[in-house]
Design a protein around this motif. Structure first.
Motif, mmCIF file in Angstrom:
data_model
loop_
_atom_site.group_PDB
_atom_site.id
_atom_site.type_symbol
_atom_site.label_atom_id
_atom_site.label_comp_id
_atom_site.label_asym_id
_atom_site.label_seq_id
_atom_site.Cartn_x
_atom_site.Cartn_y
_atom_site.Cartn_z
ATOM 1 N N VAL A 200 0.839 -1.201 0.000
ATOM 2 C CA VAL A 200 0.000 0.000 0.000
ATOM 3 C C VAL A 200 0.879 1.259 0.000
ATOM 4 C CG1 VAL A 200 -1.805 1.256 1.261
ATOM 5 C CG2 VAL A 200 -1.878 -1.232 1.120
ATOM 6 N N GLN A 201 1.989 1.198 0.754
ATOM 7 C CA GLN A 201 2.873 2.362 0.785
ATOM 8 C C GLN A 201 3.524 2.613 -0.585
ATOM 9 O OE1 GLN A 201 5.046 1.277 4.196
ATOM 10 N NE2 GLN A 201 3.453 2.143 5.516
ATOM 11 N N ARG A 202 3.913 1.520 -1.239
ATOM 12 C CA ARG A 202 4.496 1.679 -2.588
ATOM 13 C C ARG A 202 3.469 2.309 -3.520
ATOM 14 N NH1 ARG A 202 6.777 -3.314 -1.883
ATOM 15 N NH2 ARG A 202 5.059 -4.301 -3.016
ATOM 16 N N ALA A 203 2.220 1.834 -3.351
ATOM 17 C CA ALA A 203 1.140 2.356 -4.202
ATOM 18 C C ALA A 203 0.971 3.855 -3.977
ATOM 19 C CB ALA A 203 -0.150 1.615 -3.906
ATOM 20 N N ALA A 204 1.087 4.282 -2.692
ATOM 21 C CA ALA A 204 0.927 5.705 -2.375
ATOM 22 C C ALA A 204 1.982 6.525 -3.116
ATOM 23 C CB ALA A 204 1.043 5.899 -0.870
ATOM 24 N N VAL A 205 3.217 6.006 -3.103
ATOM 25 C CA VAL A 205 4.316 6.709 -3.784
ATOM 26 C C VAL A 205 4.015 6.772 -5.286
ATOM 27 C CG1 VAL A 205 6.787 6.622 -4.343
ATOM 28 C CG2 VAL A 205 5.991 6.052 -2.038
ATOM 29 N N THR A 206 3.635 5.611 -5.856
ATOM 30 C CA THR A 206 3.372 5.558 -7.300
ATOM 31 C C THR A 206 2.264 6.518 -7.702
ATOM 32 O OG1 THR A 206 3.940 3.232 -7.177
ATOM 33 C CG2 THR A 206 2.900 3.945 -9.216
ATOM 34 N N SER A 207 1.197 6.574 -6.856
ATOM 35 C CA SER A 207 0.042 7.385 -7.254
ATOM 36 C C SER A 207 0.393 8.872 -7.314
ATOM 37 C CB SER A 207 -1.126 7.147 -6.306
ATOM 38 O OG SER A 207 -0.803 7.695 -5.055
ATOM 39 N N ARG A 208 1.446 9.255 -6.610
ATOM 40 C CA ARG A 208 1.827 10.666 -6.628
ATOM 41 C C ARG A 208 2.728 10.991 -7.821
ATOM 42 N NH1 ARG A 208 3.646 9.783 -1.227
ATOM 43 N NH2 ARG A 208 1.767 9.444 0.021
ATOM 44 N N GLN A 209 3.184 9.948 -8.531
ATOM 45 C CA GLN A 209 4.077 10.191 -9.662
ATOM 46 C C GLN A 209 3.301 10.741 -10.857
ATOM 47 O OE1 GLN A 209 5.540 6.252 -10.078
ATOM 48 N NE2 GLN A 209 7.425 6.657 -8.949
ATOM 49 N N GLU A 210 4.035 11.290 -11.805
ATOM 50 C CA GLU A 210 3.335 11.821 -12.987
ATOM 51 C C GLU A 210 2.851 10.649 -13.855
ATOM 52 O OE1 GLU A 210 5.207 12.233 -16.434
ATOM 53 O OE2 GLU A 210 7.174 12.858 -15.658
ATOM 54 N N ALA A 211 1.884 10.915 -14.707
ATOM 55 C CA ALA A 211 1.125 9.863 -15.409
ATOM 56 C C ALA A 211 1.982 8.816 -16.130
ATOM 57 C CB ALA A 211 0.162 10.505 -16.389
ATOM 58 N N THR A 212 3.027 9.252 -16.876
ATOM 59 C CA THR A 212 3.802 8.250 -17.652
ATOM 60 C C THR A 212 4.552 7.293 -16.732
ATOM 61 O OG1 THR A 212 5.430 10.003 -17.916
ATOM 62 C CG2 THR A 212 4.170 9.388 -19.896
ATOM 63 N N LEU A 213 5.123 7.868 -15.650
ATOM 64 C CA LEU A 213 5.860 7.001 -14.709
ATOM 65 C C LEU A 213 4.903 6.007 -14.045
ATOM 66 C CD1 LEU A 213 8.470 9.178 -12.791
ATOM 67 C CD2 LEU A 213 8.865 7.055 -14.050
ATOM 68 N N ARG A 214 3.734 6.548 -13.680
ATOM 69 C CA ARG A 214 2.740 5.707 -13.023
ATOM 70 C C ARG A 214 2.311 4.565 -13.958
ATOM 71 N NH1 ARG A 214 -1.127 9.488 -11.226
ATOM 72 N NH2 ARG A 214 -2.428 9.074 -13.025
ATOM 73 N N GLN A 215 2.144 4.937 -15.239
ATOM 74 C CA GLN A 215 1.753 3.928 -16.225
ATOM 75 C C GLN A 215 2.839 2.856 -16.362
ATOM 76 O OE1 GLN A 215 -1.340 3.936 -17.135
ATOM 77 N NE2 GLN A 215 -0.813 1.905 -17.980
ATOM 78 N N ALA A 216 4.106 3.299 -16.323
ATOM 79 C CA ALA A 216 5.225 2.340 -16.455
ATOM 80 C C ALA A 216 5.221 1.371 -15.283
ATOM 81 C CB ALA A 216 6.546 3.103 -16.526
ATOM 82 N N THR A 217 5.001 1.912 -14.067
ATOM 83 C CA THR A 217 4.960 1.037 -12.874
ATOM 84 C C THR A 217 3.813 0.036 -12.999
ATOM 85 O OG1 THR A 217 5.738 2.913 -11.604
ATOM 86 C CG2 THR A 217 4.896 1.040 -10.348
ATOM 87 N N LEU A 218 2.665 0.534 -13.437
ATOM 88 C CA LEU A 218 1.499 -0.355 -13.577
ATOM 89 C C LEU A 218 1.775 -1.487 -14.566
ATOM 90 C CD1 LEU A 218 -1.556 2.092 -13.481
ATOM 91 C CD2 LEU A 218 -1.141 0.162 -11.955
ATOM 92 N N SER A 219 2.419 -1.137 -15.700
ATOM 93 C CA SER A 219 2.638 -2.234 -16.673
ATOM 94 C C SER A 219 3.729 -3.192 -16.178
ATOM 95 C CB SER A 219 2.918 -1.715 -18.088
ATOM 96 O OG SER A 219 4.052 -0.928 -18.082
ATOM 97 N N GLU A 220 4.663 -2.672 -15.374
ATOM 98 C CA GLU A 220 5.667 -3.583 -14.796
ATOM 99 C C GLU A 220 4.995 -4.571 -13.825
ATOM 100 O OE1 GLU A 220 8.922 -1.676 -12.622
ATOM 101 O OE2 GLU A 220 9.136 -3.658 -11.658
ATOM 102 N N LEU A 221 4.040 -4.042 -13.069
ATOM 103 C CA LEU A 221 3.315 -4.918 -12.132
ATOM 104 C C LEU A 221 2.517 -5.983 -12.896
ATOM 105 C CD1 LEU A 221 2.075 -2.324 -9.463
ATOM 106 C CD2 LEU A 221 3.749 -4.142 -9.114
ATOM 107 N N GLN A 222 1.939 -5.565 -14.034
ATOM 108 C CA GLN A 222 1.186 -6.531 -14.862
ATOM 109 C C GLN A 222 2.123 -7.629 -15.381
ATOM 110 O OE1 GLN A 222 -1.861 -6.850 -15.100
ATOM 111 N NE2 GLN A 222 -2.836 -4.863 -14.721
ATOM 112 N N THR A 223 3.335 -7.226 -15.785
ATOM 113 C CA THR A 223 4.304 -8.214 -16.288
ATOM 114 C C THR A 223 4.662 -9.212 -15.188
ATOM 115 O OG1 THR A 223 5.212 -6.412 -17.573
ATOM 116 C CG2 THR A 223 6.524 -8.430 -17.498
#
Ligand code: GTP
Ligand code: MG
Length: 595
Positions: free
Chosen positions: A554-577
């Motif tokens: 949850v804490q990692r998610a909090a950090v990610t959600s504050r990132q700008e859209a492209t970075l956030r998208q990159a993290t999301l697709s890494e998690l999907q992988t």
């Protein structure tokens, strides 16, 4: 060494199988490397190590000169152990798998050293190391034999029943380490009384016993059958079963064939014996361990997947909602921690009841053993020994009773181990189920709070009561003391002297029974308490790890959600992988489970 060169060709198919068995190890290590979570990484490495180190002790036992060491050489397909016509093996020697031959000698003072194979006889045989003057505790030989793959460790033991009493002693001390045993008999002579007594002790200790009738080549076929039928009849009585797995073999013929670079053809039932033992190891031992390890690893995969789902969902939540859900999660953790505490209390209560049961069993062991040994003692001391032989007679009774104490207590230990082991297994299952319930609810709560589907997973803990390998049986010699010799004994009347010998022996016997029962009781209680502590600790760590990894996600998610859209998208697709990769691991593990 020609034998070593030939083994590769002769047993190539077995080698393939040995290599294959390491696949699970590789999967576990690769899975560990692909995870970020330290606790799960550690758990997977631990599982991989357990799989790699899975050892199974196969003891080769029997009277001196039956052909034990020769049989082991034949099973290994290489002449490693010294053999001979006079009692040879004096030090228990274990054989384990190694890519190259290596001999390690461990001394009683704790030191150890490597020796060349040629020097092995200087350490393990009576001739090379008379009366164990080199103070060797144990010798391990690593050899590249396929028979030793799958974690089997073969123990060559000194023959029992020879005039070298220390050999019998050394073997009896090694016995508690055995998981399965090969009891070696041969035509010359048929089963003796000493062997029968020893066989009874062995059969109560090991989970599986193979009887091997070796040196079959030294008698004609019809004589062999006659001898086997005679031995089988005795064996059925001794083992109290009609199902006696006996194999006729000629170890010498096997070794001679290998030396001539031939595949052993007619060595009676040697191939069948080898196959049955390996089948047993693969099916019964390895399969159980494989299932438990795979279930645990799949549990890790499932949990990792759930955590990724939670992280993905949390990223898309707004800050206030995320904080509020984390708070609710913590409140639930508090409640579940109390449930866990209650489960621990039940475990403590169950443990205390089992200790009471051990105490009760110890008391009935003492009564049973007393009845049995007093009966032996009455029979032994009934004969009217002439005055001149009184001392010698007492000394004979003394050594017979010493032997009986060792046998009777070994049997009682095995019986108690079975009884307590079964009850402990039930306690363990109940506790694991309760804790599993707590952990599942913890994960379910996390899943519900963060709108991520979580899946059920299996929590398998397969610890058994951990007893020290060697049970410190009070050596009968020190328990009974020595037969008292008195300077003025010759002045005493015969009857008086006889009565006194009887009284002293009977008192020493009673003391030995009490002391050994006490040791047995202490040994079990200690083992049980240690195991209960380990079980409780293991599951407590599991609980706190789970809480921690959810919080981290949850804490990692909090950090990610504050990132700008492209970075956030990159993290999301890494998690999907990663999610996809874990699914693939799960499929591989599923296949491993059904191997
Ligand atoms: N003919 C024949 N002789 C055998 C066979 N197996 C063993 N021997 C012989 O029997 C003798 C004893 O063999 P070992 O293997 O040393 O016997 P052991 O049981 O290990 O003996 P200890 O270590 O002294 O207890 C040796 O001379 C072997 O060559 C067999 O299958 N056939
Ligand atoms: Mg030997």
């Amino acid at each position: 060494m020609t034998i070593l060169n030939n083994i590769g060709k002769i047993m190539a198919s077995d080698c393939d199988r040995a290599v294959q068995s390491d696949h699970l190890y590789d999967v576990l290590i690769r899975l560990a490397q692909s995870l970020d979570n330290d606790a799960d990484q550690k758990l997977l490495r631990h599982l991989a190590q357990r799989w790699q180190e899975k050892t199974f002790n196969l003891m080769v036992l029997g009277q001196f000169k039956r052909g034990k060491s020769t049989l082991i050489n034949a099973l290994l397909g290489m002449s490693i152990l010294p053999t001979g016509v006079v009692p040879v093996t004096a030090i228990p020697t274990s054989l384990r798998y190694g890519d190259t031959i290596r001999c390690v000698v461990e001394f009683r003072n704790g030191e150890s050293c490597d020796i060349p194979l040629e020097e092995l006889p200087h350490y393990v045989t009576e001739e090379g190391n008379p009366k164990n003057e080199k103070a060797v505790a144990h010798v391990t030989v690593f050899a590249p034999s396929p028979f030793l793959s799958h974690g089997v460790q073969v123990f060559d033991t000194p023959g029992i029943g020879s005039t070298l009493l220390t050999n019998t002693d050394a073997t009896k001390k090694a016995l508690p380490q055995g998981d399965a045993g090969i009891f070696v008999l041969s035509p010359d002579p048929p089963l003796t009384e000493t062997e029968a007594t020893f066989l009874r002790e062995v059969s109560s200790r090991v989970t599986r016993l193979f009887i091997v009738f070796t040196k079959a080549d030294i008698v004609g076929r019809s004589e062999l059958e006659e001898l086997i039928q005679f031995n089988l009849q005795l064996l059925r009585e001794i083992l109290e079963t009609d199902d006696v797995p006996l194999f006729r073999v000629s170890a010498r013929m096997v070794l001679e064939a290998i030396e001539r670079s031939q595949t052993p053809r007619d060595a009676y039932e040697f191939a069948k014996l080898r196959e049955t033992i390996q089948e047993f190891l693969r099916n019964e031992k390895e399969a159980v361990l494989r299932k438990a390890i795979v279930a645990r690893a799949r549990g890790v995969v499932t949990r990792e997947r759930d955590l990724i789902q939670i992280e993905i969902r949390s990223i898309t939540m707004d800050e206030v909602e995320r904080a509020e859900r984390l708070e609710r999660f913590h409140a639930e953790v508090q409640r579940l921690a109390r449930e866990q505490q209650a489960a621990n209390d039940i475990l403590r209560g169950d443990g205390a009841r089992l200790i009471t049961e051990i105490n009760r069993c110890a008391e009935s062991i003492r009564e049973r053993v007393t009845r049995e040994l007093e009966h032996d003692f009455r029979e032994l001391s009934a004969s009217d020994i002439p005055r001149s032989k009184l001392l010698k007679g007492a000394s004979t009774i003394f050594s017979r009773l010493s032997e009986r104490i060792a046998i009777v207590f070994s049997r009682e230990r095995a019986r108690l181990e079975r009884q307590i082991g079964e009850q402990f297994a039930r306690i363990r299952e109940d506790h694991v189920e309760r804790i599993h319930g707590v952990l599942s609810r913890l994960m379910e709560t996390a899943g519900n709070l963060f709108d991520a589907p979580t899946s059920a997973w299996d929590l398998k803990v397969e610890c058994t009561v951990e007893l020290e390998d060697y049970w410190p049986l009070l050596q009968p010699s020190s328990a009974l003391g020595t037969v008292p010799v008195e300077i003025f004994a010759f002045l005493l009347p015969t009857q008086w002297l006889r009565r006194r010998h009887v009284r002293r022996l009977s008192q020493a016997l009673e003391e030995a029974i009490v002391a050994n029962t006490e040791r047995l009781r202490y040994h079990f209680i200690q083992g049980l308490e240690r195991t209960l502590r380990a079980l409780r600790d293991e599951l407590e760590v599991e609980f706190s790890d789970l809480v921690r990894v959810v919080e981290e996600a949850v804490q990692r998610a909090a950090v990610t959600s504050r990132q700008e859209a492209t970075l956030r998208q990159a993290t999301l697709s890494e998690l999907q992988t990663r999610l996809q990769m874990l699914e693939e691991f799960d499929e591989v593990l599923l296949k491993e489970e059904s191997q």
